[in-house]
Structures are given as structure tokens and as C-alpha cells.
Design a protein around this motif. Structure first.
Motif, short mmCIF file in Angstrom:
data_model
loop_
_atom_site.label_atom_id
_atom_site.label_comp_id
_atom_site.label_asym_id
_atom_site.label_seq_id
_atom_site.Cartn_x
_atom_site.Cartn_y
_atom_site.Cartn_z
N ASP A 46 0.84 -1.20 0.00
CA ASP A 46 0.00 0.00 0.00
C ASP A 46 0.88 1.25 0.00
N PRO A 47 0.60 2.25 -0.86
CA PRO A 47 1.42 3.47 -0.90
C PRO A 47 1.50 4.21 0.43
N LYS A 48 0.39 4.28 1.17
CA LYS A 48 0.44 4.96 2.47
C LYS A 48 1.31 4.18 3.45
N GLN A 49 1.21 2.86 3.37
CA GLN A 49 2.06 2.02 4.23
C GLN A 49 3.53 2.26 3.90
N ALA A 50 3.85 2.39 2.61
CA ALA A 50 5.24 2.64 2.20
C ALA A 50 5.72 3.96 2.78
N LEU A 51 4.86 4.98 2.75
CA LEU A 51 5.24 6.29 3.32
C LEU A 51 5.39 6.21 4.84
N MET A 52 4.55 5.43 5.49
CA MET A 52 4.65 5.28 6.94
C MET A 52 5.96 4.57 7.31
N ALA A 55 8.73 7.07 6.80
CA ALA A 55 8.75 8.03 7.91
C ALA A 55 9.38 7.41 9.16
N ALA A 56 9.05 6.16 9.43
CA ALA A 56 9.63 5.48 10.60
C ALA A 56 11.15 5.35 10.45
N ASP A 57 11.61 5.03 9.24
CA ASP A 57 13.04 4.93 9.01
C ASP A 57 13.71 6.30 9.13
N LYS A 58 13.08 7.34 8.61
CA LYS A 58 13.61 8.70 8.73
C LYS A 58 13.71 9.10 10.19
N ARG A 59 12.68 8.78 10.98
CA ARG A 59 12.69 9.09 12.40
C ARG A 59 13.87 8.42 13.07
N TRP A 60 14.08 7.15 12.77
CA TRP A 60 15.18 6.40 13.39
C TRP A 60 16.52 6.99 12.98
N GLN A 61 16.69 7.30 11.69
CA GLN A 61 17.95 7.88 11.21
C GLN A 61 18.24 9.21 11.91
N LYS A 62 17.21 10.04 12.01
CA LYS A 62 17.39 11.36 12.65
C LYS A 62 17.68 11.18 14.14
N GLU A 63 16.94 10.29 14.80
CA GLU A 63 17.12 10.06 16.24
C GLU A 63 18.53 9.57 16.54
N THR A 64 19.03 8.65 15.75
CA THR A 64 20.32 8.03 16.04
C THR A 64 21.49 8.67 15.30
N GLY A 65 21.23 9.73 14.55
CA GLY A 65 22.26 10.37 13.75
C GLY A 65 23.13 11.37 14.48
N LEU A 138 2.67 11.21 10.67
CA LEU A 138 1.82 10.04 10.46
C LEU A 138 0.38 10.38 10.11
N PRO A 139 -0.31 11.25 10.85
CA PRO A 139 -1.70 11.55 10.47
C PRO A 139 -1.79 12.23 9.10
N LEU A 140 -0.76 12.98 8.71
CA LEU A 140 -0.77 13.64 7.41
C LEU A 140 -0.60 12.62 6.28
N ILE A 141 0.08 11.53 6.56
CA ILE A 141 0.17 10.44 5.58
C ILE A 141 -1.20 9.77 5.46
N LEU A 142 -1.79 9.48 6.60
CA LEU A 142 -3.07 8.76 6.60
C LEU A 142 -4.20 9.56 5.95
N THR A 145 -2.54 14.09 2.99
CA THR A 145 -1.84 15.36 2.82
C THR A 145 -0.41 15.13 2.34
N ILE A 146 0.26 14.16 2.94
CA ILE A 146 1.61 13.78 2.51
C ILE A 146 1.47 12.64 1.52
N THR A 147 1.99 12.86 0.32
CA THR A 147 1.83 11.87 -0.75
C THR A 147 3.15 11.36 -1.31
N ASP A 148 4.26 11.93 -0.88
CA ASP A 148 5.54 11.41 -1.36
C ASP A 148 6.64 11.64 -0.31
#
Length: 157
Positions: A46-52, A55-65, A138-142, A145-148
Motif C-alpha cells: 500500500d502506498p500509504k504504508q510505504a510512506l509510513m 517516515a519510521a526509518d527517517k525518524r530512526w535515522q534522525k534520532e540516532t544520527g 503520520l496523520p498527514l500520511i493517513l 496530505t503527505i503523498t511522497d
């Protein structure tokens, strides 16, 4: 446990699932459930699932970067956060506490109790900020609003 449905690549090209399944929209893609923490955006059905997942990977990268703090690069990988928390505990109990600290760039800085506590506070603020961005995205993906991925990249920039 949080699971997601992903494309089961091991079944693509096997009986009932042609190698180029996308050319046959009437054929359902082979899927399977896996732990969300093990999924990549590329596996998502699912495209929204891919974006979620992105986003989770981006969060982890930013958190641990890591981040810069008073001229020092502070590592924020899980081990570093544990070491900082331990040093904070020692500093709280002893205002004369000092420790040589190896930064993620390899330099050694002598840190006193006040600096350790300040670094620990900054790490906490960094982590909270990253999770706050994630909670907004996350809510903006769902809601569509966020599409890419560029929108997600901008949010975490």
C-alpha cells in the motif's frame, strides 16, 4: 506486535504469480505479514504504508544520527544514549564528577557534571523533537496530505 503486509518476493515468478504481476492487474500480488520493524518501504503493498515505513526509518535515522552541542558532535545511537544516561547518574550524585568523553568525531573532551547533565538534557530534547515530528507526519500520511517522500524529508530536515 505491529505487523504490516508486504509483497512476498519469494512467490513472485512462481505458480499463479507471474514475474511481471503488475502487467496483470486481475492477479492479486502474493503478500505476507511481517514485523513492521523489519519491513522496508520498497516491500510495502500500500502506498500509504510505504510512506509510513519511510517516515519510521527517517525518524530512526534522525534520532540516532547525532547532533552538534556546544561545539561537540554528540552521538545518539542507542549505546551512546545509555552511556550518556549513566554519566548523568554519576554527575547527579557528585557535583565534582568529571570524565574524559570520546566524541563521535574521535576527539576527547573533559566533561564536568554540569556539561554531562546539559548534554543529557539536550539528547532528551533531540529525541523528543524527532518523535514529535514523527507524530505530526503520520496523520498527514493517513489523511492524504503527505503523498511522497520529499514531504517527509522536508519535515525531518
Amino acid at each position: 506486535m505491529n505487523t504490516v503486509t508486504v509483497l512476498d518476493q519469494s512467490r513472485v515468478g512462481k505458480k499463479g504469480f507471474p514475474m511481471h504481476s503488475a502487467a496483470f492487474p486481475e492477479i492479486a500480488l502474493p503478500t505476507k505479514e511481517i514485523l513492521a520493524s523489519e519491513a522496508t518501504p520498497e516491500q510495502a503493498v500500500d502506498p500509504k504504508q510505504a510512506l509510513m515505513l519511510y517516515a519510521a526509518d527517517k525518524r530512526w535515522q534522525k534520532e540516532t544520527g547525532g547532533f552538534e552541542f556546544n561545539g561537540l558532535h554528540i552521538a545518539t545511537d542507542d549505546r551512546s544514549k545509555i552511556m550518556i544516561a549513566g554519566a548523568r547518574e554519576a554527575a547527579k550524585g557528585n557535583p565534582d564528577f568529571t570524565t574524559p568523553w570520546a566524541t563521535s568525531t574521535g576527539e576527547i573532551a573533559l566533561l564536568d557534571a554540569a556539561k554531562i547533565i546539559a548534554i543529557s538534557d539536550a539528547v532528551g530534547a533531540h529525541v523528543n523533537n524527532v518523535f514529535g515530528i514523527y507524530a505530526q507526519v503520520l496523520p498527514l500520511i493517513l489523511d492524504g496530505t503527505i503523498t511522497d517522500q520529499t514531504h517527509i524529508d522536508t519535515a525531518f530536515a
